[in-house]
Design a protein around this motif. Structure first.
Motif, PDB file in Angstrom:
ATOM      1  N   UNK A 227      -4.055  58.373  42.059  1.00 46.53           N
ATOM      2  CA  UNK A 227      -2.888  58.776  42.834  1.00 46.53           C
ATOM      3  C   UNK A 227      -1.683  57.989  42.364  1.00 46.53           C
ATOM      4  N   UNK A 228      -0.513  58.396  42.796  1.00 42.18           N
ATOM      5  CA  UNK A 228       0.697  57.687  42.381  1.00 42.18           C
ATOM      6  C   UNK A 228       0.655  56.226  42.819  1.00 42.18           C
ATOM      7  N   UNK A 229       0.265  55.972  44.067  1.00 43.77           N
ATOM      8  CA  UNK A 229       0.211  54.600  44.581  1.00 43.77           C
ATOM      9  C   UNK A 229      -0.787  53.754  43.798  1.00 43.77           C
TER      10      UNK A 229
ATOM     11  N   UNK B 222       8.359  59.581  35.430  1.00 37.38           N
ATOM     12  CA  UNK B 222       8.615  58.166  35.712  1.00 37.38           C
ATOM     13  C   UNK B 222       7.374  57.322  35.444  1.00 37.38           C
ATOM     14  N   UNK B 223       6.189  57.861  35.736  1.00 37.73           N
ATOM     15  CA  UNK B 223       4.944  57.135  35.470  1.00 37.73           C
ATOM     16  C   UNK B 223       4.751  56.942  33.965  1.00 37.73           C
TER      17      UNK B 223
ATOM     18  N   UNK C  22       8.949  70.465  40.724  1.00 37.22           N
ATOM     19  CA  UNK C  22       9.931  69.575  40.114  1.00 37.22           C
ATOM     20  C   UNK C  22       9.813  68.145  40.621  1.00 37.22           C
ATOM     21  N   UNK C  23       9.562  67.957  41.910  1.00 38.19           N
ATOM     22  CA  UNK C  23       9.429  66.602  42.446  1.00 38.19           C
ATOM     23  C   UNK C  23       8.238  65.888  41.821  1.00 38.19           C
ATOM     24  N   UNK C  24       7.096  66.576  41.737  1.00 36.29           N
ATOM     25  CA  UNK C  24       5.903  65.973  41.137  1.00 36.29           C
ATOM     26  C   UNK C  24       6.109  65.717  39.646  1.00 36.29           C
ATOM     27  N   UNK C  25       6.853  66.604  38.994  1.00 30.36           N
ATOM     28  CA  UNK C  25       7.137  66.417  37.562  1.00 30.36           C
ATOM     29  C   UNK C  25       7.980  65.159  37.337  1.00 30.36           C
ATOM     30  N   UNK C  26       8.961  64.939  38.198  1.00 29.17           N
ATOM     31  CA  UNK C  26       9.784  63.725  38.087  1.00 29.17           C
ATOM     32  C   UNK C  26       8.917  62.483  38.283  1.00 29.17           C
TER      33      UNK C  26
ATOM     34  N   UNK D 229      -5.852  63.049  32.081  1.00 26.49           N
ATOM     35  CA  UNK D 229      -6.528  63.484  33.312  1.00 26.49           C
ATOM     36  C   UNK D 229      -5.998  62.739  34.519  1.00 26.49           C
ATOM     37  N   UNK D 230      -5.731  61.456  34.354  1.00 28.73           N
ATOM     38  CA  UNK D 230      -5.236  60.638  35.458  1.00 28.73           C
ATOM     39  C   UNK D 230      -3.860  61.110  35.915  1.00 28.73           C
ATOM     40  N   UNK D 231      -2.981  61.380  34.956  1.00 29.61           N
ATOM     41  CA  UNK D 231      -1.650  61.874  35.299  1.00 29.61           C
ATOM     42  C   UNK D 231      -1.735  63.254  35.949  1.00 29.61           C
ATOM     43  N   UNK D 232      -2.649  64.094  35.446  1.00 31.45           N
ATOM     44  CA  UNK D 232      -2.818  65.434  36.018  1.00 31.45           C
ATOM     45  C   UNK D 232      -3.289  65.340  37.470  1.00 31.45           C
ATOM     46  N   UNK D 233      -4.246  64.439  37.735  1.00 31.60           N
ATOM     47  CA  UNK D 233      -4.715  64.251  39.106  1.00 31.60           C
ATOM     48  C   UNK D 233      -3.573  63.821  40.024  1.00 31.60           C
ATOM     49  N   UNK D 234      -2.779  62.854  39.572  1.00 35.91           N
ATOM     50  CA  UNK D 234      -1.666  62.366  40.383  1.00 35.91           C
ATOM     51  C   UNK D 234      -0.658  63.479  40.653  1.00 35.91           C
ATOM     52  N   UNK D 235      -0.394  64.294  39.625  1.00 38.31           N
ATOM     53  CA  UNK D 235       0.566  65.395  39.761  1.00 38.31           C
ATOM     54  C   UNK D 235       0.099  66.409  40.808  1.00 38.31           C
ATOM     55  N   UNK D 236      -1.132  66.880  40.659  1.00 44.99           N
ATOM     56  CA  UNK D 236      -1.622  67.928  41.555  1.00 44.99           C
ATOM     57  C   UNK D 236      -1.911  67.407  42.964  1.00 44.99           C
TER      58      UNK D 236
END
Length: 316
Positions: free
Chosen positions: A184-186, A166-167, A158-162, A100-107
């Protein structure tokens, strides 16, 4: 402490803990009611914009095509964070799974960038309409507009997938506390227990390319618009031309102002509370206000909403 790896061997459903906006028990019902109301207003307001644009032939133009896409993205943007926060408040827990955390960061990354792209497209649309009116129909044809939106989605996919790939290379301690109300990514970079240099480099590069360049495009478009308006002799023509930009300028100021607030609060202070307040403005308040700005400042949208509500049996 047990380490959590992004290799897919995670079985726990509570790898992360979202600190949220407040720990106060008395504040939880207030926060739940406030954010539920804001979420419903945002979804309803943006949905009405989409329905008004799609149902009114007068609004089947590039400007309102981009506006309806912006409303759709705003619904998705706020739906990425607020529902999970409401569920956690109601259930009185702070858990969020690794997936869920990765999905939130992606979207979140995808929808924030799409907002940026769409605001740039709307600025370019106004630039062509005011500075090159004779070429407007040819330049801003439906195929070109659809292509711009699809290309933006493809780039951000693609940018969000990369970013997420990496995460997944990073490691995190089990039960890691994220001092925020969303992933979030940060926020993920801050709590990682492994080196995040590559992640930060890619984040800075992608933010520069996908953030600064569109903002530069908006500034260039409006510099040309202002220059064109100054050359007009008729004050009525000036007002009519610039009035079509008023709503867009308000939304741009709100979006970039809130985004700058998030950046300054996270870079200039160590107060997670200030950062979260700025993030609420960016992820919740801005999507909620956008439909109000366009419906209150734009006669065409107000007329379309009036006709839509009248057909639905309401008397606005």
């Amino acid at each position: 402490m047990h380490q959590l790896y992004g290799s897919g061997n995670c079985t726990s459903e509570s790898e992360f803990l979202l600190l949220g906006l407040s720990d106060g028990a008395k504040l939880q019902p207030v926060l739940f009611g406030l954010f539920l109301s804001m979420y419903l207003v945002t979804v309803l307001g943006n949905l009405l914009i989409i329905l008004a644009v799609s149902s009114d032939p007068h609004l089947h133009t590039p400007m309102y095509f981009f506006l309806s896409n912006l409303s759709f993205v705003d619904i998705c943007f706020i739906s990425t964070t607020v529902p999970k926060m409401l569920v956690n408040i109601q259930a009185q827990n702070k858990d969020i799974s690794y997936t869920e955390c990765l999905a939130q960061a992606y979207f979140l990354n995808t929808f924030a960038a799409m907002d940026n792209f769409l605001l740039t497209m709307m600025a370019y649309d106004r630039f062509v309409a005011i500075c090159h009116p004779l070429n407007y129909i040819v330049t801003m044809n439906p195929r070109f507009c659809v292509l711009l939106v699809l290309l933006s989605w493809l780039i951000m996919f693609w940018v969000s997938l990369v970013h997420i790939l990496l995460v997944k290379r990073l490691t995190f301690s089990a039960g890691t506390v994220i001092p925020h109300f969303f992933c979030g990514l940060a926020q993920l970079f801050m709590v990682a227990t492994s080196d995040t240099l590559i992640n930060n480099i890619f984040l800075y590069v992608s933010t520069t390319v996908l953030g600064v360049f569109p903002m530069t495009g908006i500034l260039f478009s409006y510099s040309q618009i202002v220059s064109s308006l100054l050359r007009m002799s008729s004050s009525v023509a000036k007002y009519k031309a610039f009035s079509t930009c008023g709503s867009h300028l308000c939304v741009v100021a709100l979006f970039y102002g809130a985004g700058l607030g998030v950046y300054l609060s996270s870079a200039g202070t160590h107060s997670s509370q200030r950062t979260m307040i700025a993030s609420v403005m960016y992820t919740v308040v801005t999507p909620m206000l956008n439909p109000f700005i366009y419906s209150l400042r734009n006669k065409d949208v107000k007329g379309a909403l009036w006709r839509l509500l009248s057909r639905a049996g309401f008397d606005p």
